[in-house]
Scaffold this motif. Sequence first.
Motif, PDB file in Angstrom:
ATOM      1  N   ALA A 259     118.642 -53.863   4.191  1.00  0.00           N
ATOM      2  CA  ALA A 259     118.259 -54.668   5.368  1.00  0.00           C
ATOM      3  C   ALA A 259     118.443 -53.872   6.653  1.00  0.00           C
ATOM      4  O   ALA A 259     117.593 -53.915   7.556  1.00  0.00           O
ATOM      5  CB  ALA A 259     119.094 -55.942   5.405  1.00  0.00           C
ATOM      6  N   PRO A 263     114.673 -52.873   9.997  1.00  0.00           N
ATOM      7  CA  PRO A 263     114.790 -54.097  10.809  1.00  0.00           C
ATOM      8  C   PRO A 263     113.430 -54.687  11.180  1.00  0.00           C
ATOM      9  O   PRO A 263     112.402 -54.028  11.042  1.00  0.00           O
ATOM     10  CB  PRO A 263     115.531 -53.606  12.057  1.00  0.00           C
ATOM     11  CG  PRO A 263     115.238 -52.153  12.133  1.00  0.00           C
ATOM     12  CD  PRO A 263     115.088 -51.672  10.720  1.00  0.00           C
ATOM     13  N   PRO A 264     113.445 -55.921  11.708  1.00  0.00           N
ATOM     14  CA  PRO A 264     112.192 -56.609  12.054  1.00  0.00           C
ATOM     15  C   PRO A 264     111.280 -55.807  12.978  1.00  0.00           C
ATOM     16  O   PRO A 264     110.056 -55.917  12.891  1.00  0.00           O
ATOM     17  CB  PRO A 264     112.678 -57.896  12.741  1.00  0.00           C
ATOM     18  CG  PRO A 264     113.998 -58.162  12.137  1.00  0.00           C
ATOM     19  CD  PRO A 264     114.624 -56.813  11.884  1.00  0.00           C
ATOM     20  N   GLU A 267     108.711 -53.975  11.134  1.00  0.00           N
ATOM     21  CA  GLU A 267     107.670 -54.861  10.583  1.00  0.00           C
ATOM     22  C   GLU A 267     106.702 -55.271  11.703  1.00  0.00           C
ATOM     23  O   GLU A 267     105.477 -55.260  11.520  1.00  0.00           O
ATOM     24  CB  GLU A 267     108.328 -56.099   9.953  1.00  0.00           C
ATOM     25  CG  GLU A 267     107.350 -56.982   9.199  1.00  0.00           C
ATOM     26  CD  GLU A 267     107.962 -58.318   8.740  1.00  0.00           C
ATOM     27  OE1 GLU A 267     109.201 -58.482   8.771  1.00  0.00           O
ATOM     28  OE2 GLU A 267     107.174 -59.206   8.381  1.00  0.00           O
ATOM     29  N   SER A 292     109.370 -61.907   9.314  1.00  0.00           N
ATOM     30  CA  SER A 292     110.173 -62.028  10.531  1.00  0.00           C
ATOM     31  C   SER A 292     109.436 -62.777  11.631  1.00  0.00           C
ATOM     32  O   SER A 292     108.198 -62.789  11.673  1.00  0.00           O
ATOM     33  CB  SER A 292     110.545 -60.628  11.050  1.00  0.00           C
ATOM     34  OG  SER A 292     109.356 -59.930  11.397  1.00  0.00           O
ATOM     35  N   GLY A 317     111.159 -65.606   2.027  1.00  0.00           N
ATOM     36  CA  GLY A 317     111.338 -65.442   3.470  1.00  0.00           C
ATOM     37  C   GLY A 317     111.499 -66.772   4.191  1.00  0.00           C
ATOM     38  O   GLY A 317     112.027 -66.823   5.303  1.00  0.00           O
ATOM     39  N   ASP A 321     118.242 -66.293   3.331  1.00  0.00           N
ATOM     40  CA  ASP A 321     118.583 -65.392   4.432  1.00  0.00           C
ATOM     41  C   ASP A 321     119.302 -64.167   3.879  1.00  0.00           C
ATOM     42  O   ASP A 321     119.688 -64.135   2.705  1.00  0.00           O
ATOM     43  CB  ASP A 321     119.407 -66.109   5.510  1.00  0.00           C
ATOM     44  CG  ASP A 321     120.775 -66.517   5.016  1.00  0.00           C
ATOM     45  OD1 ASP A 321     121.550 -65.621   4.606  1.00  0.00           O
ATOM     46  OD2 ASP A 321     121.080 -67.729   5.010  1.00  0.00           O
ATOM     47  N   ASP A 322     119.486 -63.173   4.740  1.00  0.00           N
ATOM     48  CA  ASP A 322     119.935 -61.855   4.256  1.00  0.00           C
ATOM     49  C   ASP A 322     121.429 -61.767   3.955  1.00  0.00           C
ATOM     50  O   ASP A 322     121.911 -60.723   3.526  1.00  0.00           O
ATOM     51  CB  ASP A 322     119.509 -60.760   5.239  1.00  0.00           C
ATOM     52  CG  ASP A 322     120.350 -60.738   6.515  1.00  0.00           C
ATOM     53  OD1 ASP A 322     121.163 -61.661   6.723  1.00  0.00           O
ATOM     54  OD2 ASP A 322     120.194 -59.786   7.294  1.00  0.00           O
ATOM     55  N   ARG A 343     115.261 -61.796   5.986  1.00  0.00           N
ATOM     56  CA  ARG A 343     115.836 -61.628   7.328  1.00  0.00           C
ATOM     57  C   ARG A 343     117.047 -62.527   7.570  1.00  0.00           C
ATOM     58  O   ARG A 343     117.371 -63.402   6.758  1.00  0.00           O
ATOM     59  CB  ARG A 343     114.770 -61.929   8.384  1.00  0.00           C
ATOM     60  CG  ARG A 343     113.520 -61.082   8.269  1.00  0.00           C
ATOM     61  CD  ARG A 343     113.815 -59.604   8.418  1.00  0.00           C
ATOM     62  NE  ARG A 343     112.587 -58.804   8.401  1.00  0.00           N
ATOM     63  CZ  ARG A 343     112.567 -57.479   8.393  1.00  0.00           C
ATOM     64  NH1 ARG A 343     113.691 -56.795   8.397  1.00  0.00           N
ATOM     65  NH2 ARG A 343     111.425 -56.827   8.370  1.00  0.00           N
ATOM     66  N   LYS A 344     117.651 -62.342   8.724  1.00  0.00           N
ATOM     67  CA  LYS A 344     118.815 -63.144   9.108  1.00  0.00           C
ATOM     68  C   LYS A 344     118.451 -64.625   9.188  1.00  0.00           C
ATOM     69  O   LYS A 344     117.280 -64.971   9.402  1.00  0.00           O
ATOM     70  CB  LYS A 344     119.314 -62.704  10.496  1.00  0.00           C
ATOM     71  CG  LYS A 344     119.833 -61.290  10.536  1.00  0.00           C
ATOM     72  CD  LYS A 344     121.057 -61.169  11.441  1.00  0.00           C
ATOM     73  CE  LYS A 344     121.749 -59.820  11.218  1.00  0.00           C
ATOM     74  NZ  LYS A 344     122.212 -59.625   9.827  1.00  0.00           N
ATOM     75  N   HIS A 347     115.108 -66.887  10.899  1.00  0.00           N
ATOM     76  CA  HIS A 347     113.714 -66.453  10.761  1.00  0.00           C
ATOM     77  C   HIS A 347     112.919 -67.438   9.904  1.00  0.00           C
ATOM     78  O   HIS A 347     111.794 -67.798  10.233  1.00  0.00           O
ATOM     79  CB  HIS A 347     113.645 -65.049  10.146  1.00  0.00           C
ATOM     80  CG  HIS A 347     114.006 -63.967  11.133  1.00  0.00           C
ATOM     81  ND1 HIS A 347     113.089 -63.278  11.872  1.00  0.00           N
ATOM     82  CD2 HIS A 347     115.221 -63.472  11.492  1.00  0.00           C
ATOM     83  CE1 HIS A 347     113.681 -62.395  12.648  1.00  0.00           C
ATOM     84  NE2 HIS A 347     114.993 -62.491  12.441  1.00  0.00           N
TER      85      HIS A 347
END
Length: 537
Positions: A259, A263-264, A267, A292, A317, A321-322, A343-344, A347
């Motif tokens: 992760a 990071p986003p 993307e 994201s 997604g 979550d991550d 993602r965290k 998202h």
Amino acid sequence: MASKLRYPLPWRIKPCSPTNRSLLFDRSHLHLLLLLLLASLVLSSASQHAHELLIKGGTVVNAHHKEVADVYVEDGIIASIGPNIVQVGDEVNIIDATGKYVMPGGIDPHTHLEMDFMETATIDDFFTGQAAALAGGTTMHIDFVIPINGDLSAGFESYVSKAKKSVMDYGFHMAITKWDEAVSKDMEVMVKEHGINSFKFFMAYKGALMINDELLLHGLERCKSLGALAMVHAENGDAVAEGQKRMIDLGITGPEGHALSRPPILEAEATARAIRLAGFVNTPLYVVHVMSIDAMEEIAKAKKSGQRVIGEPVVSGLVLDDSWLWHPDFTTAAKYVMSPPIRKAGHGEVLKAALSAGILQLVGTDHCTFNSTQKALGFDDFRKIPNGVNGIEERMHLIWDTMVETGLISVTDYVRITSTECARIFNIYPQKGAILEGSDADLIILNPNASFRVTSASHHSRSDTNVYEGRTGKGKVEVTISRGRVVWEDDTLKVTPGLGRYIKMKPFSYLFDGIEKADAAYLASLSAPVQRSRASS
Ligand code: URP
Ligand code: ZN
Ligand code: ZN
């Protein structure tokens, strides 16, 4: 397409208005009595082998409309829909759907069955993956053919062979991993002869599937000329490789490094770049697995400007979550490694809201399953953990529970994002994705008052793990019907390898309407070339 559809009502079944109902009974009561005598003899075999099926009293849901109605199916095709259809034929399997929803089977736009990837191959093949799909209410999927050393025809042949054990209908997208004249020509063969109308470009997986901008531009141009939809895995693969090295240099070798290394922003960058290049070419673009907020916002911006961009979030997604990637147990953490990363927290909620607002249009799974032994290939180095998670069996339940049960979307929206939109985008509507006379009888019966529970002990995937382990929720697919055959009922699968059919998909979907006019308007706006004479002074 039209030749596959059959519209006339069957002679034995009619949707009855109050006036014609008695007429029908008078004419056929003798037949009905005979049928009653025979009923006990045929009942058990009828449910397994009947070519006719009558689903009574359910709420029939399409993306545009819902109504309480009966659905009559003959030879795998929906023959009629209406109130009080009376059964006067023999060998008709009758299912009572009172209080339940009758909906088009799910179509999963994004799967990887038996895919060679990251020094191994996905554990679910076209039998186990599809069996899992049917048990979860998905009746068609579109898998990604991976070329062999860049060769499209070799890749296609290999997937034709893999898919021989299919138990449900399926289609193919194709990845483009290198560029030359042969690839360009083969793309045409795939579209015109093999019914592939979409090509995927991986902007990540450096040294393996990744392509560069020059190839992407060639690919976008070629897709446009063929009426095929360009799809992208949007991550900046060069930056990901740098991010991975950065983590390893910091001594971060476990799944959390996955992760942290991508990071986003990486993307979002690739999403924006692909969107701009597709805009430059003026061709529609489909962004797979939007994970994201950052990437979704690029899509929203493009759509607002009028560009044709489709965003596909995947169920992982939306509902995970991550935090799992930081789990102290490697097997647990590694099962959540996929790309772009989950993602965290936060998202998923925004992506769900974007789906309900129509900014994102449909939900896939990216079902790409590896068991714990395969995931352990990356025990010492997260870069070697095969990327991918399960979802083909869980998608329909999880979307129902987290989006319909919570009031985020309506039941008709549910049909739209799990089935109809996919059929429209890939040009197979209304053969698929609808409950209309003449459509394929790919149907589910969902009981909103029953509940589901996910566990690897009872799922149908071959994997020993499940990223949704222990999840429970409301709404259960109690019956799945694949082209008129009841393949899932009473928590039991009844599938036959080889009965799945390859669905050819035609080019030039609705997404291409008006492209030529826009091109013409663009050319007319150029005020060029300017006619000049050589200077006389
Ligand atoms: O992690 C993923 N997503 N694995 C499948 C390959 C892909 O990128 O779609
Ligand atoms: Zn991808
Ligand atoms: Zn994928």
